[in-house]
Enzyme design. Structure first.
Site, PDB file in Angstrom:
ATOM      1  N   TRP A   1      36.037  38.533  39.771  1.00  0.00           N
ATOM      2  CA  TRP A   1      36.102  37.064  39.694  1.00  0.00           C
ATOM      3  C   TRP A   1      34.875  36.428  40.315  1.00  0.00           C
ATOM      4  O   TRP A   1      34.345  35.436  39.808  1.00  0.00           O
ATOM      5  CB  TRP A   1      37.385  36.544  40.341  1.00  0.00           C
ATOM      6  CG  TRP A   1      38.608  36.983  39.598  1.00  0.00           C
ATOM      7  CD1 TRP A   1      39.593  37.816  40.063  1.00  0.00           C
ATOM      8  CD2 TRP A   1      38.990  36.646  38.248  1.00  0.00           C
ATOM      9  NE1 TRP A   1      40.543  38.013  39.094  1.00  0.00           N
ATOM     10  CE2 TRP A   1      40.212  37.315  37.982  1.00  0.00           C
ATOM     11  CE3 TRP A   1      38.418  35.858  37.258  1.00  0.00           C
ATOM     12  CZ2 TRP A   1      40.861  37.211  36.749  1.00  0.00           C
ATOM     13  CZ3 TRP A   1      39.065  35.748  36.028  1.00  0.00           C
ATOM     14  CH2 TRP A   1      40.270  36.416  35.789  1.00  0.00           C
TER      15      TRP A   1
ATOM     16  N   ASP B   1      37.066  30.434  46.399  1.00  0.00           N
ATOM     17  CA  ASP B   1      38.103  30.709  45.405  1.00  0.00           C
ATOM     18  C   ASP B   1      39.253  31.414  46.126  1.00  0.00           C
ATOM     19  O   ASP B   1      39.143  32.577  46.492  1.00  0.00           O
ATOM     20  CB  ASP B   1      37.514  31.605  44.299  1.00  0.00           C
ATOM     21  CG  ASP B   1      38.552  32.006  43.244  1.00  0.00           C
ATOM     22  OD1 ASP B   1      39.729  31.640  43.387  1.00  0.00           O
ATOM     23  OD2 ASP B   1      38.157  32.684  42.263  1.00  0.00           O
TER      24      ASP B   1
ATOM     25  N   LYS C   1      49.348  32.484  40.842  1.00  0.00           N
ATOM     26  CA  LYS C   1      49.461  33.665  41.692  1.00  0.00           C
ATOM     27  C   LYS C   1      50.427  33.431  42.853  1.00  0.00           C
ATOM     28  O   LYS C   1      51.337  34.213  43.056  1.00  0.00           O
ATOM     29  CB  LYS C   1      48.091  34.068  42.238  1.00  0.00           C
ATOM     30  CG  LYS C   1      47.014  34.129  41.167  1.00  0.00           C
ATOM     31  CD  LYS C   1      46.625  35.534  40.777  1.00  0.00           C
ATOM     32  CE  LYS C   1      45.905  35.626  39.443  1.00  0.00           C
ATOM     33  NZ  LYS C   1      44.535  35.101  39.416  1.00  0.00           N
TER      34      LYS C   1
HETATM   35  C1  LIG Z   1      43.324  34.995  38.582  1.00  0.00           C
HETATM   36  C2  LIG Z   1      42.080  34.644  39.256  1.00  0.00           C
HETATM   37  C3  LIG Z   1      41.118  33.821  38.651  1.00  0.00           C
HETATM   38  C4  LIG Z   1      41.262  33.306  37.225  1.00  0.00           C
HETATM   39  O1  LIG Z   1      42.231  32.326  37.136  1.00  0.00           O
HETATM   40  P1  LIG Z   1      42.485  31.567  35.751  1.00  0.00           P
HETATM   41  O2  LIG Z   1      43.534  30.581  36.119  1.00  0.00           O
HETATM   42  O3  LIG Z   1      42.964  32.588  34.777  1.00  0.00           O
HETATM   43  O4  LIG Z   1      41.217  30.939  35.342  1.00  0.00           O
HETATM   44  C5  LIG Z   1      39.990  33.501  39.373  1.00  0.00           C
HETATM   45  N1  LIG Z   1      39.800  33.957  40.616  1.00  0.00           N
HETATM   46  C6  LIG Z   1      40.681  34.765  41.230  1.00  0.00           C
HETATM   47  C7  LIG Z   1      40.419  35.247  42.617  1.00  0.00           C
HETATM   48  C8  LIG Z   1      41.850  35.132  40.569  1.00  0.00           C
HETATM   49  O5  LIG Z   1      42.735  35.925  41.174  1.00  0.00           O
END
Ligand SMILES: *Cc1c(COP(=O)(O)O)cnc(C)c1O
Length: 355
Positions: free
Chosen positions: A99, A166, A190
């Protein structure tokens, strides 16, 4: 049927949150209407946004220096929205995995990216603490928890530039000094709510320093001005987030959840370390308390292990398609008893197959 849900995302939510969110679809607040049928500009919904905003700030101990936004486009849109709003010329990034890499790829479209550390050569199994954030970059970007490989940043650098993070897979799972961040984003599927919504927490004073023209939807300032209803937001996901935040408070807040999460993770890593059939490849200090990755030492036993956990109604244990192996995602809502159950299955597997 009792299942143990180790999915990485979308993933387990508190049962109580699911029940209440379902109720809101059938009859929202005894209004005779479904939550899905009301206007996003109605008083009822404005109260939901207001309450959710208030709860985010309260559980993270943030003041009014910060704005809370509920956007669409996932964390993925934030990969470009962040540089669009914050990158004048150069930004610093940590390359800690898949990511982080995607974030870097987008940022490069807006300017120069300085990679302060890349875990690539060590297959992302550790995160350096020995890097310094240059004073003259526009911001520093990191990924607090690397969902796929299963590493987690335990400390964040001291720097005068805004830290952008993030936190998609570990938001609300541990207590940090959130005031050290300039901007935090997390897609909801998540640890918070349903897919299709991203929470953005932004310190207002880092915005508005950019000369480039920014399309309205990509512009944090415009979302702040419009209170997250520039356009029709994901009403249901925001409502479900509110329910999760209420659940978090009922549980005693994120410090209490942090202790529980640490305990769940410790039990599972202990078992992996001690079990003759499995191994974890992550540097001890960097092991994630949210996503626990592990591998069979003997790949020939793959079918046997798969058969065993699937028969026990364990869900979502397959590793990410890029990595293979196994991954147990043990988010806030995953009960301790599911972790203990998985450990029992691993022990049973060892009894049967350890050579
Ligand atoms: C799942 C995830 C993403 C992507 O998220 P989307 O909602 O599918 O764009 C980005 N960064 C991390 C750390 C993730 O776990």
């Amino acid at each position: 049927m009792k299942v143990h849900n180790f999915n990485a995302g979308p993933s387990v939510l508190p049962k109580e949150v699911i029940r209440k969110s379902v109720q809101s679809i059938i009859d929202f607040n005894n209004s005779g209407l479904s939550l899905l049928e009301i206007s996003h500009r109605s008083i009822d919904f404005l109260e939901i946004i207001e309450k959710t905003t208030y709860l985010v700030k309260r559980v993270m101990n943030l003041n009014d220096d910060y704005s809370i936004l509920f956007l669409q486009g996932g964390a993925t849109l934030q990969f470009s929205m962040v540089p669009y709003n914050l990158m004048k010329k150069v930004a610093a990034y940590l390359d800690t995995g898949f990511w982080a890499n995607n974030a870097i790829k987008e940022a490069k479209k807006f300017g120069k990216v300085k990679i302060l550390f890349s875990g690539k050569e060590k297959k992302y199994t550790y995160i350096s603490k020995n890097y310094e954030v240059p004073y003259n970059v526009d911001y520093f970007h990191c990924t607090s928890n690397n969902t796929i490989i299963g590493t987690q940043m335990k400390i964040f650098p001291k720097t005068s530039v805004p830290i952008v993070c993030d936190m998609s897979s570990d938001i609300f799972s541990r207590n940090l000094d959130f005031k050290q961040f300039g901007l935090i984003y997390a897609s909801a599927q998540k640890n918070i709510s349903t897919a299709g919504m991203t929470i953005v927490i932004v310190k207002k004073n880092i915005l508005g320093k950019m000369k480039r023209k920014i399309p309205s939807y990509m512009n944090y300032k415009i979302h702040i001005k419009n209170g997250s209803i520039l356009n029709t937001p994901n009403v249901f996901s925001i409502y479900t987030s509110m329910l999760t935040l209420e659940w978090i408070e009922k549980k005693g807040g994120i410090s209490v959840l942090e202790k529980k999460n640490e305990y769940k993770a410790k039990l599972l890593y202990n078992e992996i370390d001690k079990n003759n059939c499995f191994e974890n490849k992550i540097h001890q200090d960097d092991r994630s308390n949210m996503n626990v990755s592990f591998f069979l030492k003997d790949m020939n036993l793959k079918n046997e292990f798969n058969k065993m956990w699937k028969k026990e109604n364990i869900i979502g244990l397959d590793g990410h398609r890029f990595l293979g192996g196994y991954r147990a995602s043990i988010y806030n809502a995953l009960p301790l008893k599911s972790v203990k159950f998985l450990i029992e299955v691993m022990k049973e597997f060892e009894r049967k197959f350890s050579s």
